[in-house]
Design an enzyme around this catalytic site. Sequence first.
Site, PDB file in Angstrom:
ATOM      1  N   LYS A 198       0.846  -1.205   0.000  1.00 30.36           N
ATOM      2  CA  LYS A 198       0.000   0.000   0.000  1.00 30.36           C
ATOM      3  C   LYS A 198       0.877   1.249   0.000  1.00 30.36           C
ATOM      4  O   LYS A 198       2.097   1.160   0.194  1.00 30.36           O
ATOM      5  CB  LYS A 198      -0.962  -0.032   1.183  1.00 30.36           C
ATOM      6  CG  LYS A 198      -0.306  -0.080   2.530  1.00 30.36           C
ATOM      7  CD  LYS A 198      -1.333  -0.405   3.611  1.00 30.36           C
ATOM      8  CE  LYS A 198      -0.649  -0.516   4.938  1.00 30.36           C
ATOM      9  NZ  LYS A 198      -1.290   0.139   6.025  1.00 30.36           N
ATOM     10  N   TYR A 239      16.228  30.235   4.846  1.00 29.91           N
ATOM     11  CA  TYR A 239      15.183  30.953   5.589  1.00 29.91           C
ATOM     12  C   TYR A 239      15.516  31.029   7.076  1.00 29.91           C
ATOM     13  O   TYR A 239      15.983  30.059   7.669  1.00 29.91           O
ATOM     14  CB  TYR A 239      13.851  30.221   5.459  1.00 29.91           C
ATOM     15  CG  TYR A 239      13.214  30.296   4.091  1.00 29.91           C
ATOM     16  CD1 TYR A 239      12.830  31.511   3.544  1.00 29.91           C
ATOM     17  CD2 TYR A 239      12.993  29.139   3.353  1.00 29.91           C
ATOM     18  CE1 TYR A 239      12.232  31.573   2.289  1.00 29.91           C
ATOM     19  CE2 TYR A 239      12.388  29.192   2.107  1.00 29.91           C
ATOM     20  CZ  TYR A 239      12.011  30.409   1.585  1.00 29.91           C
ATOM     21  OH  TYR A 239      11.428  30.465   0.349  1.00 29.91           O
TER      22      TYR A 239
END
Length: 386
Positions: free
Chosen positions: A55, A278
């Site tokens: 999955k 940043y």
Amino acid sequence: MPNDERLVNEQHLEPLKRHPEGRALRAEVDLGRIARNLGRVRTASGGRGIWAVVKANAYGHGAVPVSRALEEAGVHGLAVSSLEEGLELRRGGIECPVLVLGGLRPEALPAASAENLTIAVVGPEHLDDYARALPRHPVRLHLKLDTGMGRFGLLPSELGEHLLQLQRLAPWIEGAMGHFATADDPDPGFAQRQRGVFDACLAQLADGGIRPEQRHHGNSDACLRGMLGQDTHVRPGLALYGLTMLAEGRALGLEPALELVAEVARVKAMPAGTTVGYGRTFVAPHPLQIATLACGYADGYRRDLGNKAVVGFQGRTFPVVGRISMDYLTVALPLDVHLAIGDPMTLYSGNPDAAHSLERLAQLLGTIPYELTCALHRRITRRFTP
Ligand SMILES: Cc1ncc(COP(=O)(O)O)c(C=O)c1O
């Protein structure tokens, strides 16, 4: 009733095609390692049938190529989470049994039947709808029993109440399954209780004439720890990808199948005192080189790895400095390291002992390796070696 075409968002499932000049970030997936890990898990689980869990895009590794490799290596079947994931495998040419773990609304049964999917029954609410639909739209069913996970599955107390409905479904019930909540816990107490509940549920079903030919309760850790009782099958996921947090897994020689590699997009020599990224969270303590790699949190590289993780380059590791941004991260290297645009750096190593292995990075973040591989975005090129 929606037809199966509309249930699949092709755009989402189709990976972005890489342009030769495009972003240089790739997940290298070694399918041979996955096949060898399967062999190890099979041995550890005493030769039981294997429902390999693929999955979430095979835990980020690439659903269809991984499934093909597992099918060729002789798994009994593949387990996915949703109808869409099952259809993706069928479209990719997978022919072995595919079990949809997350259940299915009755209106989707025709699509599941047309694609020969096997469906987990996850609760009592649709049993009558299933009984009405299955004669025309047959699918094999696996009855999920909530033995202590507290999520999906019929509770033991619900079995008696719904026995008549379950008996109507008996011709289609191929399997019964549960799921351990604490297979990784050194204290086996709760897992043993779950096993006891599972056995009691099976006995109750047998008294009602329902005897599923397949029984499976074990994930990877249960296989590695031999917590398999009378099960006929197992449902490993993580261990097939060579990842484990258990000493038993490492002792078995599991090999991580995925490496995340980014090519250097920019290189700069920086004087002491330069800040990077940043928030200016990194200040160069001395002159150094900054390599910018085209991998960011949008790719699934966690933002909180900034100023914490290392990457591998030419047999050494170097620190990731500054904040991770959406599409980029930055690495600091001494000036004497020869570095050029296009050089590959390894963000996730296939060596489990490396400081940038998925297990070590997950530990650093206080999470599990599943979260890191599942987060790898579909825009990342997957390159598969047989
Ligand atoms: C129902 C079910 N079975 C099996 C697995 C496989 O677990 P693991 O990857 O720990 O082997 C999962 C994984 O989440 C699951 O949800």
